[in-house]
Write a protein that holds these residues in place. Structure first.
Motif, short mmCIF file in Angstrom:
data_model
loop_
_atom_site.label_atom_id
_atom_site.label_comp_id
_atom_site.label_asym_id
_atom_site.label_seq_id
_atom_site.Cartn_x
_atom_site.Cartn_y
_atom_site.Cartn_z
N GLN A 40 0.82 -1.21 0.00
CA GLN A 40 0.00 0.00 0.00
C GLN A 40 0.86 1.26 0.00
N ASP A 41 2.01 1.24 0.66
CA ASP A 41 2.89 2.40 0.64
C ASP A 41 3.35 2.72 -0.78
N ARG A 42 3.63 1.69 -1.55
CA ARG A 42 4.03 1.89 -2.94
C ARG A 42 2.85 2.44 -3.75
N ARG A 43 1.68 1.87 -3.55
CA ARG A 43 0.49 2.36 -4.28
C ARG A 43 0.22 3.83 -3.97
N ASP A 44 0.32 4.19 -2.69
CA ASP A 44 0.09 5.58 -2.29
C ASP A 44 1.13 6.51 -2.91
N ALA A 45 2.39 6.12 -2.86
CA ALA A 45 3.45 6.95 -3.45
C ALA A 45 3.26 7.07 -4.96
N PHE A 46 2.85 5.96 -5.59
CA PHE A 46 2.63 5.99 -7.04
C PHE A 46 1.45 6.90 -7.39
N ASP A 47 0.38 6.83 -6.62
CA ASP A 47 -0.76 7.73 -6.86
C ASP A 47 -0.33 9.19 -6.73
N ASP A 48 0.47 9.49 -5.72
CA ASP A 48 0.97 10.86 -5.54
C ASP A 48 1.85 11.28 -6.72
N LEU A 49 2.69 10.37 -7.18
CA LEU A 49 3.56 10.65 -8.32
C LEU A 49 2.75 10.91 -9.58
N VAL A 50 1.78 10.06 -9.86
CA VAL A 50 0.94 10.21 -11.06
C VAL A 50 0.26 11.57 -11.04
N ARG A 51 -0.32 11.91 -9.89
CA ARG A 51 -1.02 13.19 -9.77
C ARG A 51 -0.08 14.37 -10.02
N LEU A 52 1.08 14.36 -9.37
CA LEU A 52 2.01 15.48 -9.51
C LEU A 52 2.52 15.58 -10.95
N LEU A 53 2.87 14.46 -11.56
CA LEU A 53 3.33 14.49 -12.95
C LEU A 53 2.25 15.06 -13.87
#
Length: 193
Positions: A40-53
């Motif tokens: 879940q930590d990876r999923r959360d970080a990936f969601d944050d990355l996708v949004r910021l990009l």
């Protein structure tokens, strides 16, 4: 984990270049978190990355690249077209990663390739576009452009979308896609998935 609900908030004296540089650093940090985490930590970080990009690139396409086209000594269209091409390729890879999810077999390799492409793209902006902005655009305008970028990011889609592949498309359909994306983001956040 970095707060990506409000990407890199500029202070009163910070200009658009400061804002974008802070976001580049935030993007790099998020890549490290995605690559170094699991579950879940990876999923959360990936969601944050996708949004910021997504919001970062939309704002650059709408505000920074058109301005850079017209700057003296900036390489004009070829330099900007190179940056836009890099963004399009990264967006396609990002879309594939979003569709496959962090548990896909190819995710680890693809996220490293995406990281390398995005960070190379950021370095080109930092080396070629940003110095031209500082050299040819008055400081007061650069500060006001930070607010314009923030406004563009607040109405930008938070996910890659095939129909929003250009500044014109982002302006036309971006706000509607942004509403859909932001509702989906809030539902995902509140459900913890």
């Amino acid at each position: 984990m970095p707060d990506t609900d409000t990407p890199a908030t500029p202070g009163p004296d910070e200009d658009v270049v400061d804002l974008l540089l802070a976001q580049h650093a935030q993007i790099e940090e998020l890549f490290l978190l995605v690559i170094g985490r699991t579950g879940q930590d990876r999923r959360d970080a990936f969601d944050d990355l996708v949004r910021l990009l997504a919001v970062h690139e939309t704002a650059e396409e709408e505000i920074i690249h058109p301005l850079a086209r017209d700057l003296p000594g900036g390489g004009g269209d070829p330099m900007v077209e190179d940056r836009l091409d890099e963004e399009r390729r990264a967006n396609e890879t990002l879309k594939t990663l979003v569709e496959g999810g962090v548990d896909a077999d190819s995710f680890d390799t693809a996220i490293i390739l995406l990281r390398d492409a995005v960070l190379t793209h950021a370095r080109y902006e930092e080396r070629y576009e940003f110095p031209l902005l500082r050299q040819h655009v008055p400081a007061a305008r650069l500060r006001s452009l930070a607010a314009a970028v923030r406004a563009a990011q607040n109405t930008a889609p938070t996910r890659p979308h095939p129909i929003a592949r250009s500044a014109k498309a982002n302006l036309a359909v971006g706000p509607a896609l942004a509403v859909i994306d932001r509702v989906r983001d809030r539902v995902r956040k509140s459900s913890g998935s």
